[in-house]
Design an enzyme around this catalytic site. Structure first.
Site, short mmCIF file in Angstrom:
data_model
loop_
_atom_site.label_atom_id
_atom_site.label_comp_id
_atom_site.label_asym_id
_atom_site.label_seq_id
_atom_site.Cartn_x
_atom_site.Cartn_y
_atom_site.Cartn_z
N GLU A 1 14.30 92.36 26.85
CA GLU A 1 14.52 93.71 26.31
C GLU A 1 15.51 93.66 25.13
O GLU A 1 15.30 94.29 24.10
CB GLU A 1 15.09 94.63 27.39
CG GLU A 1 14.13 94.96 28.53
CD GLU A 1 14.17 93.95 29.65
OE1 GLU A 1 14.52 92.77 29.42
OE2 GLU A 1 13.83 94.34 30.79
N THR B 1 13.76 54.67 44.77
CA THR B 1 13.32 54.69 43.37
C THR B 1 14.42 54.16 42.46
O THR B 1 14.14 53.44 41.50
CB THR B 1 12.90 56.13 42.99
OG1 THR B 1 11.78 56.48 43.80
CG2 THR B 1 12.57 56.28 41.54
N SER C 1 7.84 57.82 47.12
CA SER C 1 6.88 58.20 48.15
C SER C 1 7.54 58.83 49.36
O SER C 1 7.03 59.79 49.92
CB SER C 1 6.14 56.96 48.64
OG SER C 1 5.79 56.15 47.58
N1 LIG Z 1 4.80 56.84 39.69
C1 LIG Z 1 5.71 57.71 40.04
O1 LIG Z 1 5.62 58.90 39.74
C2 LIG Z 1 6.89 57.23 40.84
C3 LIG Z 1 8.04 58.01 40.88
C4 LIG Z 1 9.12 57.57 41.65
C5 LIG Z 1 9.01 56.39 42.35
N2 LIG Z 1 7.87 55.65 42.27
C6 LIG Z 1 7.72 54.42 43.05
O2 LIG Z 1 7.99 54.73 44.41
C7 LIG Z 1 8.57 53.57 45.02
C8 LIG Z 1 9.83 54.02 45.74
O3 LIG Z 1 9.48 54.88 46.78
P1 LIG Z 1 10.25 54.79 48.16
O4 LIG Z 1 9.49 55.63 49.11
O5 LIG Z 1 10.48 53.36 48.46
O6 LIG Z 1 11.66 55.39 47.78
P2 LIG Z 1 12.27 56.86 47.60
O7 LIG Z 1 11.40 57.90 48.20
O8 LIG Z 1 12.65 56.99 46.18
O9 LIG Z 1 13.59 56.68 48.43
C9 LIG Z 1 13.51 56.58 49.84
C10 LIG Z 1 14.89 56.33 50.38
O10 LIG Z 1 15.73 57.44 50.08
C11 LIG Z 1 16.65 57.63 51.11
N3 LIG Z 1 16.59 59.00 51.60
C12 LIG Z 1 17.66 59.78 51.85
N4 LIG Z 1 17.29 60.96 52.33
C13 LIG Z 1 15.94 60.95 52.40
C14 LIG Z 1 14.99 61.89 52.87
N5 LIG Z 1 15.33 63.09 53.34
N6 LIG Z 1 13.69 61.54 52.84
C15 LIG Z 1 13.30 60.33 52.36
N7 LIG Z 1 14.17 59.40 51.92
C16 LIG Z 1 15.48 59.70 51.94
C17 LIG Z 1 16.27 56.65 52.21
O11 LIG Z 1 17.14 55.54 52.12
P3 LIG Z 1 18.51 55.58 52.97
O12 LIG Z 1 18.07 55.61 54.40
O13 LIG Z 1 19.25 54.38 52.57
O14 LIG Z 1 19.17 56.84 52.56
C18 LIG Z 1 14.87 56.22 51.86
O15 LIG Z 1 14.58 54.91 52.26
C19 LIG Z 1 8.83 52.57 43.94
O16 LIG Z 1 7.82 51.59 43.97
C20 LIG Z 1 8.72 53.37 42.68
O17 LIG Z 1 8.26 52.60 41.58
C21 LIG Z 1 6.81 56.04 41.52
#
Ligand SMILES: NC(=O)c1ccc[n+]([C@@H]2O[C@H](COP(=O)([O-])OP(=O)(O)OC[C@H]3O[C@@H](n4cnc5c(N)ncnc54)[C@H](OP(=O)(O)O)[C@@H]3O)[C@@H](O)[C@H]2O)c1
Length: 328
Positions: A15, A159, A263
């Site tokens: 506005e 990540t 993931s």
């Molecule tokens: N292409 C894309 O768009 C994209 C984007 C991002 C990542 N990636 C890929 O994804 C992969 C990583 O994924 P990821 O599943 O291993 O890791 P993530 O989801 O990034 O991290 C998971 C970690 O975060 C911590 N965390 C803390 N609170 C959480 C919650 N409420 N829920 C889930 N996790 C929590 C945990 O570790 P703690 O227990 O130590 O806290 C868990 O192991 C890599 O290969 C990366 O290259 C791809």
């Protein structure tokens, strides 16, 4: 005689912009606005006062203000100033289009957008997890713009360890230019390395929040530096409770959170029923492999009837990639 739109959070409302553009010619005119004008003094003055001061004769709005307790206040404020009002005048399907706004304004938690880039078979990284970006240049520009439109972006520590992302907004033009969202890492035990790009680049202008679940004080002190703050949240299922972090972010003024993976973190938001919108960038690659992380990891949904349904599916091209957006 004048048009305007709300360009930026904290900036003048539509506005005020329109009245400025009209430069005095709004006297006796009708103002058409999408949303009921605000009648309270917040970050900017009340729009109802600005409309009255400009001598507008009538105000028509499409939708009622969904913000707490504001709905209907404009009609009373404008009525007292002798201005005729009409609204809400939007038919039902149009009102549904404003629902994301209504939910974004929720005082309880931010609007949560999940974003990932995946191969056509749904893998977000190859099995051996090289940190290379899957999607193309256009998609990268789109993501920077999206970051600049959100007050915060989040990743899990997995990540950070796998890809060492910076997560800053590096938009070179448009409304996101120069904006820096708060970068949030979900990291229960504070495993984020001190030299991780996200920490090393933290500054008061590009802040970082490490959300942990009672990590040792030695980890907190090792990661402390200007621009880095810590949130000690409750643990849920061995990880940081996403709902608690969302509430804390809302209290800090975060209205929109972009969750950029990986993931496990994305899956936690879906499982908790706390994902509102998905931006899936599908890239023309086939990765396969049961070791390659999928867009959503973890336990998954046991039965099709329990799977969250997506609505308002829209697709568009981002160069070589396909963007699919939908509401959860
Ligand atoms: N292409 C894309 O768009 C994209 C984007 C991002 C990542 N990636 C890929 O994804 C992969 C990583 O994924 P990821 O599943 O291993 O890791 P993530 O989801 O990034 O991290 C998971 C970690 O975060 C911590 N965390 C803390 N609170 C959480 C919650 N409420 N829920 C889930 N996790 C929590 C945990 O570790 P703690 O227990 O130590 O806290 C868990 O192991 C890599 O290969 C990366 O290259 C791809």
């Amino acid at each position: 005689v004048g048009r305007g739109w709300h360009r930026a959070y904290g900036g003048p409302h539509a506005e005020v912009e329109a009245l400025r553009a009209a430069a005095g010619r709004a006297r006796g005119a009708t103002a058409y606005v999408s949303l009921e004008p605000c009648s309270t003094v917040g970050k900017t003055g009340a729009c109802t006062d600005a409309l009255a001061a400009a001598g507008v004769a009538e105000v028509v709005w499409a939708a009622t203000d969904p913000d707490r307790g504001n709905g209907g206040r404009a009609a009373r404020a404008l009525g007292r100033a002798g201005i005729a009002t009409r609204g809400p005048s939007l038919p039902e399907p149009g009102a549904a289009a404003l629902e994301p706004l209504a939910r974004r304004l929720s005082p309880r938690r931010p609007w949560v957008v999940l974003k990932w880039a995946a191969s056509l078979d749904g893998r977000v990284s190859p099995a051996r997890g090289e940190g290379a970006r899957l999607s193309g240049e256009r998609a990268a520009r789109f993501v920077h713009d999206l970051r600049g439109r959100c007050e915060a972006v989040a990743v899990g520590v997995g990540t950070v360890l796998a890809d060492d992302p910076l997560l800053t907004c590096r938009a070179s033009s448009g409304p996101a230019l120069g904006r820096q969202p708060l970068r949030v890492v979900f990291d229960s035990r504070l495993r984020t390395p001190r030299d991780a790009a996200v920490v090393a680049s933290a500054s008061p202008h590009a802040p970082v929040l490490l959300a942990h679940a009672g990590a040792p004080a030695s980890r907190v002190s090792s990661l402390s530096r200007p621009g880095v703050s810590f949130l000690c949240a409750p643990a849920r299922g061995g990880a940081v409770d996403v709902a608690a972090v969302l509430r804390a972010l809302r209290e800090r003024g975060v209205a929109r959170l972009l969750v950029e993976g990986g993931s496990r973190l994305s899956a936690s938001f879906v499982r908790a029923g706390l994902a509102d919108q998905v931006f899936a960038i599908l890239t023309p690659l086939l990765l396969g492999g049961s070791d390659a992380p999928p867009a959503l990891d973890g336990t998954g949904i046991a039965s099709l009837s329990d799977a969250p349904r997506l609505s308002s599916l829209r697709t568009s091209r981002l160069g070589q990639d396909l963007l699919v957006r939908a509401y959860v």
